[in-house]
Design an enzyme around this catalytic site. Structure first.
Site, mmCIF file in Angstrom:
data_model
loop_
_atom_site.group_PDB
_atom_site.id
_atom_site.type_symbol
_atom_site.label_atom_id
_atom_site.label_comp_id
_atom_site.label_asym_id
_atom_site.label_seq_id
_atom_site.Cartn_x
_atom_site.Cartn_y
_atom_site.Cartn_z
ATOM 1 N N ASP A 84 -19.823 20.819 -43.142
ATOM 2 C CA ASP A 84 -20.427 22.105 -42.785
ATOM 3 C C ASP A 84 -19.967 22.532 -41.395
ATOM 4 O O ASP A 84 -19.452 21.718 -40.618
ATOM 5 C CB ASP A 84 -21.963 22.034 -42.844
ATOM 6 C CG ASP A 84 -22.553 21.027 -41.868
ATOM 7 O OD1 ASP A 84 -21.936 19.953 -41.664
ATOM 8 O OD2 ASP A 84 -23.626 21.297 -41.283
ATOM 9 N N GLU A 148 -24.673 18.421 -41.199
ATOM 10 C CA GLU A 148 -24.754 17.857 -39.842
ATOM 11 C C GLU A 148 -25.226 18.907 -38.849
ATOM 12 O O GLU A 148 -25.978 18.604 -37.917
ATOM 13 C CB GLU A 148 -23.391 17.306 -39.411
ATOM 14 C CG GLU A 148 -23.436 16.459 -38.151
ATOM 15 C CD GLU A 148 -23.387 17.244 -36.841
ATOM 16 O OE1 GLU A 148 -23.734 16.661 -35.801
ATOM 17 O OE2 GLU A 148 -22.999 18.440 -36.848
ATOM 18 N N GLU A 149 -24.786 20.137 -39.031
ATOM 19 C CA GLU A 149 -25.037 21.166 -38.015
ATOM 20 C C GLU A 149 -26.491 21.632 -37.955
ATOM 21 O O GLU A 149 -26.861 22.396 -37.065
ATOM 22 C CB GLU A 149 -24.102 22.373 -38.239
ATOM 23 C CG GLU A 149 -22.615 22.049 -38.034
ATOM 24 C CD GLU A 149 -22.257 21.728 -36.587
ATOM 25 O OE1 GLU A 149 -23.153 21.760 -35.719
ATOM 26 O OE2 GLU A 149 -21.071 21.431 -36.336
HETATM 27 ZN ZN LIG Z 1 -19.888 18.341 -35.520
#
Ligand SMILES: [Zn+2]
Length: 448
Positions: A84, A148-149
């Site tokens: 992502d 992750e973001e």
């Molecule tokens: Zn990253």
């Protein structure tokens, strides 16, 4: 396969991942990482590697493939990249952030350095190892994660909690590091060994409502909130010096008096306050303290009503070792005699402590060997990240986890901080070649 084929392969895979535009807004319906999992599965096709897919929520898929080791006692190394990216506002860019233009050896696009470059180069190395007949003693696990973001709870966090067998390992490598920094004593390459925890709090300031035409001697929650914000901004928590910070400062080749002051809990605050180098001052402050940044305020209802409630959201980041209850104690100390006017909303029950991995592990030694082979004269140095990555989920389970990569000097190291989540994010294809070769050599060195 010759090295230029590595570069071409990594470049084309990166461009595909950029074009997939798996933009994570924080909404569970965003991301759409399944698109890039499909692309990775296509990429691994024909290599003999089999892929497993794990879906936490619709569209939020992560992928695992592995090369099983022959010796159950040998280490299991997990290479983890996220698929992502954060949103991009095209108006501030010189090129379309999702077109993945390749111009003069530079790939432009959102995710080019955070971290589709590493997700691609890790995949290229894994495929190359598989097709070359690599039969290691230790196990290699390649993991491409969603989300992750926005904290990783639909990706790495989901896998660590719900699919622990699939991601069981002894070491993790993910973002970020390996951008060459020139110093008087040669090139330094950062390895991220730890990161701060996120301990945000909402403060609710109370007052008494009344008519806005008669403000004298009233109890206006916004006026109280202004004092609260000022106290939080002025608050000086105790410093906490981690070994990784001490070693990092030593490796920067600063003036010796400055280096020792920045590693002294009694002097680091004043030293950072007086420094001309604002980048280093902010870094020194953040890496050695719990930080409090009041970033969002909501309050008031109507122009002629004295507000009785104001909310203040404070971004709070803690170094490894600071516990949740200590955050509340610090806030109480910062508020002083205003503490009775404020209620502190308890945090959600998600884990959020800062994390740090040991510096003296066999994997750190392997980074050093491989980096000096590919970039003679360079030295790896430990580094603490003030932001968060998916490494935290593994460190919370006691698995040493690091951030690394390898970049050329074509894009100066001073550009990198501007490109993370910023405009004109880009990477040179030589860096992609170096990273792919580094992952491959790391596996051959560490898992053999
Ligand atoms: Zn990253």
């Amino acid at each position: 396969m010759p090295d230029d084929a590595v570069e071409t392969q990594a470049t084309e895979l990166l461009r595909t991942l950029i074009r997939n535009g798996c933009v994570n807004t924080g909404d569970v319906a965003s991301g759409g990482e399944t698109r890039s999992v499909d692309a990775l599965e296509d990429f691994f096709a024909g290599s003999g590697l089999s892929c497993e897919r794990y879906t936490s929520e619709p569209g939020r898929t992560s992928l695992i493939t592995r090369i099983e080791g022959s010796d159950p006692k040998a280490p299991r190394l997990l290479l983890m990249g996220h698929t992502d990216v954060v949103p991009a506002n095209a108006a501030g860019w010189q090129r379309d952030p999702f077109a993945a233009d390749l111009v003069d050896g530079i790939v432009w696009g959102r995710g080019a350095i955070d971290m589709l470059n590493l997700t691609s180069t890790m995949a290229v190395a894994t495929r190359r190892l598989a097709t070359s007949g690599f039969r290691p003693r230790g196990t290699l696990i390649y993991l491409a994660v969603a989300d992750e973001e926005a904290g990783g709870f639909y990706g790495a966090g989901h896998l660590v909690e719900r699919q622990p067998d699939a991601v069981a390992c002894d070491y993790v490598v993910t973002e970020s590091g390996g951008v060459p920094i020139p110093t008087r004593s040669g090139t330094k390459l950062k390895v991220t060994v730890g990161e701060k925890g996120g301990n945000a709090r909402r403060l609710i300031v109370r007052g008494t409502p009344g008519h806005g035409s008669r403000p004298f001697r009233t109890d206006n929650a916004l006026v109280t909130a202004a004092k609260v914000v000022q106290r939080i901004a002025d608050y000086q928590p105790k410093a906490r010096i981690l070994d990784a910070w001490r070693q990092y400062v030593q490796a920067l080749d600063l003036d010796p008096d400055l280096a020792s002051a920045l590693s002294d809990p009694d002097r680091v605050w004043e030293t950072a306050r007086a420094m001309d180098d604002l980048t280093l001052a902010r870094e020194a402050h953040a890496c050695t303290h719990t930080t409090f940044s009041p970033n969002v305020v909501r309050g008031g209802s109507k122009i002629n009503v004295i507000p009785d409630r104001v909310e203040i959201d404070v971004d709070i980041r803690t170094p490894a070792g600071v516990e949740t209850h200590e955050v509340d104690a610090m806030l109480t100390e910062a508020l002083g005699d205003l503490v009775d006017r404020v209620s502190i909303e308890p945090p959600s029950n998600r884990r959020r402590g800062g994390t740090v991995s040991p510096i003296d592990t066999p994997l750190m030694a392997a980074f050093s060997r491989v980096a000096t082979t590919l970039m003679p004269g360079s030295r790896v140095i430990p580094f603490l990240s003030t932001g968060g990555t998916d490494a935290k989920f593994f460190r919370w389970k006691g698995v040493p986890s690091y951030g690394f990569g390898l970049h050329s000097t074509r894009i100066p190291y001073t550009e990198y901080p501007l490109m993370f989540h910023g405009n004109n994010e880009r990477v040179d294809t030589e860096s992609l070649r170096l990273s792919a070769l580094m992952w491959e050599q790391l596996c051959r060195d560490f898992l053999a």
